[in-house]
Design an enzyme around this catalytic site. Structure first.
Site, PDB file in Angstrom:
ATOM      1  N   ARG A  18       0.833  -1.199   0.000  1.00  0.00           N
ATOM      2  CA  ARG A  18       0.000   0.000   0.000  1.00  0.00           C
ATOM      3  C   ARG A  18       0.874   1.258   0.000  1.00  0.00           C
ATOM      4  O   ARG A  18       1.077   1.887  -1.020  1.00  0.00           O
ATOM      5  CB  ARG A  18      -0.955  -0.030   1.209  1.00  0.00           C
ATOM      6  CG  ARG A  18      -2.145   0.927   1.070  1.00  0.00           C
ATOM      7  CD  ARG A  18      -1.842   2.346   1.503  1.00  0.00           C
ATOM      8  NE  ARG A  18      -1.329   2.458   2.854  1.00  0.00           N
ATOM      9  CZ  ARG A  18      -0.892   3.583   3.395  1.00  0.00           C
ATOM     10  NH1 ARG A  18      -0.870   4.694   2.683  1.00  0.00           N
ATOM     11  NH2 ARG A  18      -0.410   3.607   4.628  1.00  0.00           N
ATOM     12  N   ASP A  19       1.443   1.609   1.119  1.00  0.00           N
ATOM     13  CA  ASP A  19       2.224   2.834   1.211  1.00  0.00           C
ATOM     14  C   ASP A  19       3.482   2.760   0.357  1.00  0.00           C
ATOM     15  O   ASP A  19       3.979   3.785  -0.116  1.00  0.00           O
ATOM     16  CB  ASP A  19       2.603   3.104   2.675  1.00  0.00           C
ATOM     17  CG  ASP A  19       2.911   4.568   2.936  1.00  0.00           C
ATOM     18  OD1 ASP A  19       2.712   5.383   2.023  1.00  0.00           O
ATOM     19  OD2 ASP A  19       3.342   4.888   4.045  1.00  0.00           O
ATOM     20  N   HIS A 210       3.932   4.488  12.744  1.00  0.00           N
ATOM     21  CA  HIS A 210       4.233   4.473  11.312  1.00  0.00           C
ATOM     22  C   HIS A 210       5.294   5.537  11.063  1.00  0.00           C
ATOM     23  O   HIS A 210       5.024   6.733  11.183  1.00  0.00           O
ATOM     24  CB  HIS A 210       2.952   4.788  10.526  1.00  0.00           C
ATOM     25  CG  HIS A 210       3.121   4.829   9.038  1.00  0.00           C
ATOM     26  ND1 HIS A 210       2.802   3.756   8.228  1.00  0.00           N
ATOM     27  CD2 HIS A 210       3.543   5.818   8.208  1.00  0.00           C
ATOM     28  CE1 HIS A 210       3.026   4.080   6.969  1.00  0.00           C
ATOM     29  NE2 HIS A 210       3.481   5.334   6.929  1.00  0.00           N
ATOM     30  N   HIS A 212       8.532   7.274   8.728  1.00  0.00           N
ATOM     31  CA  HIS A 212       9.254   7.466   7.482  1.00  0.00           C
ATOM     32  C   HIS A 212      10.672   7.904   7.824  1.00  0.00           C
ATOM     33  O   HIS A 212      10.914   8.512   8.865  1.00  0.00           O
ATOM     34  CB  HIS A 212       8.562   8.514   6.605  1.00  0.00           C
ATOM     35  CG  HIS A 212       7.309   8.019   5.971  1.00  0.00           C
ATOM     36  ND1 HIS A 212       7.191   7.805   4.617  1.00  0.00           N
ATOM     37  CD2 HIS A 212       6.112   7.669   6.503  1.00  0.00           C
ATOM     38  CE1 HIS A 212       5.975   7.354   4.335  1.00  0.00           C
ATOM     39  NE2 HIS A 212       5.297   7.266   5.468  1.00  0.00           N
ATOM     40  N   CYS A 249       3.826   9.715   0.589  1.00  0.00           N
ATOM     41  CA  CYS A 249       2.450  10.166   0.446  1.00  0.00           C
ATOM     42  C   CYS A 249       2.348  11.149  -0.706  1.00  0.00           C
ATOM     43  O   CYS A 249       3.064  12.155  -0.728  1.00  0.00           O
ATOM     44  CB  CYS A 249       1.975  10.827   1.747  1.00  0.00           C
ATOM     45  SG  CYS A 249       0.300  11.515   1.632  1.00  0.00           S
ATOM     46  N   ASN A 258       9.146   4.770   3.665  1.00  0.00           N
ATOM     47  CA  ASN A 258       8.999   4.237   5.011  1.00  0.00           C
ATOM     48  C   ASN A 258      10.327   3.645   5.483  1.00  0.00           C
ATOM     49  O   ASN A 258      11.227   3.387   4.687  1.00  0.00           O
ATOM     50  CB  ASN A 258       7.962   3.103   5.024  1.00  0.00           C
ATOM     51  CG  ASN A 258       6.588   3.551   4.601  1.00  0.00           C
ATOM     52  OD1 ASN A 258       5.752   3.877   5.420  1.00  0.00           O
ATOM     53  ND2 ASN A 258       6.346   3.558   3.293  1.00  0.00           N
TER      54      ASN A 258
END
Length: 317
Positions: A18-19, A210, A212, A249, A258
């Site tokens: 996903r990310d 979460h 980064h 993002c 990430n």
């Protein structure tokens, strides 16, 4: 090396499908995205954010979530997470094999309006509706508070501002609350300050982070999360990571990847921190998957383990 008898348990959440994909220039086919999930599962990953139920015209990399999931064989030992933003996304996810719905809620109006077209107050209403849908479908529900460490538009985000959102979200009946450093500005002191907001709060049974690595603090923050007082959360903390360190993002300027799954697992393994949700002895498989994904995306691997190698046979001293 951490004393295993006193170390918290880290539950890994793989967010690469996903990310890891949503900010890449190349959009992968449904078949390739399904193959990515399958590769990660074969490499020992047991909880992963597989898809995002958002508008395909806004985030084309995440289009056709239902088709990606339809190509997977459900497994009792694998938990699949679908990211949603509102009731409509939750209703889509509820009709699939997803085990958990992760609702993203920014904590600043500036980011919320650009990312989701709503204010924080409106986002809270959407989150409540999505949690309700998840409960009715018999699925787990988690909420991720985006830009909790800093916002690309507002700048500094005071802990008190996050606390006001936490207080509202905690009453929704969630299984887990995540604090997200969406743009990679966080530092370890913030990890402790945000965790303190929910310490001992029975309304928040699970705690997740979460991170980064935009400013090279992602792994320091992850380590800080393992030093928290987690007694109120069953002695466990969940950490998101993306294979190869891919990610970012599309609505956060200059956001980069990430923290990398393989690099994080190397850190935890060598430090004696118990890990669930991933096989710390199968890092070679993750390195291979990262290399394969790099070719599919035509984008370089950000993780370092594949370049330097892992002392798989060495002592974690």
């Amino acid at each position: 090396m951490t004393d295993p008898s006193s170390a918290p348990v880290v539950d890994l959440v793989e967010v690469g499908p996903r990310d890891g994909l949503q900010n890449e220039a190349r959009t992968l086919s449904v078949e390739t995205r399904t193959a990515l999930v399958e590769r990660l599962v074969e490499g020992g990953v047991r909880r992963l954010e597989a898809v995002s139920f958002v508008r395909g015209d806004r985030v084309p990399q995440m289009a056709d979530a239902e088709a990606v999931l339809a190509g997977l064989t459900p497994r009792d030992d694998v938990a699949l997470i679908g990211l949603v933003l509102n009731r409509r996304g939750a209703e889509r996810a509820a009709e699939t094999i997803c085990d958990e719905l992760n609702i993203v809620l920014p904590v600043t109006d500036d980011f919320a309006t650009r990312n989701q077209g709503v204010t924080v107050e409106q986002g809270l209403e959407h989150a409540a509706a999505a949690v309700e849908v998840a409960r009715q479908a018999g699925k787990r529900a988690s909420v991720t508070l985006a830009v909790a460490f800093g916002c690309p538009f507002q700048g500094q985000v005071p802990v008190a501002q996050v606390a006001r959102v936490v207080e509202r979200v905690a009453d929704l009946g969630i299984d887990e609350l995540a604090f997200a450093d969406t743009i990679g500005v966080g530092v370890p002191s913030q990890v402790h300050a945000l965790a303190e907001l929910v310490r001992g709060d029975a309304r928040v049974p699970g705690l997740r982070f979460h991170f980064h690595n935009t400013r090279n603090t992602g792994y320091a923050n992850a380590w800080a999360a393992t030093t928290l007082d987690l007694s109120g959360h069953g002695g466990r903390v969940s950490l998101d990571a993306s294979v190869g360190g891919f990610g970012g993002c599309p609505f956060a300027p200059a956001a980069t990847g990430n923290i990398a799954t393989e690099d994080l697992l190397h850190l935890l393994r060598r430090s004696g921190v118990p890990v669930e949700g991933a096989d710390v002895d199968a890092l070679g498989s993750l390195v291979d998957t990262a290399s394969w994904l790099s070719g599919e995306l035509d984008s370089p691997v950000q993780a370092l383990l594949g370049r330097a190698g892992d002392l798989l046979g060495g002592a974690a001293s």
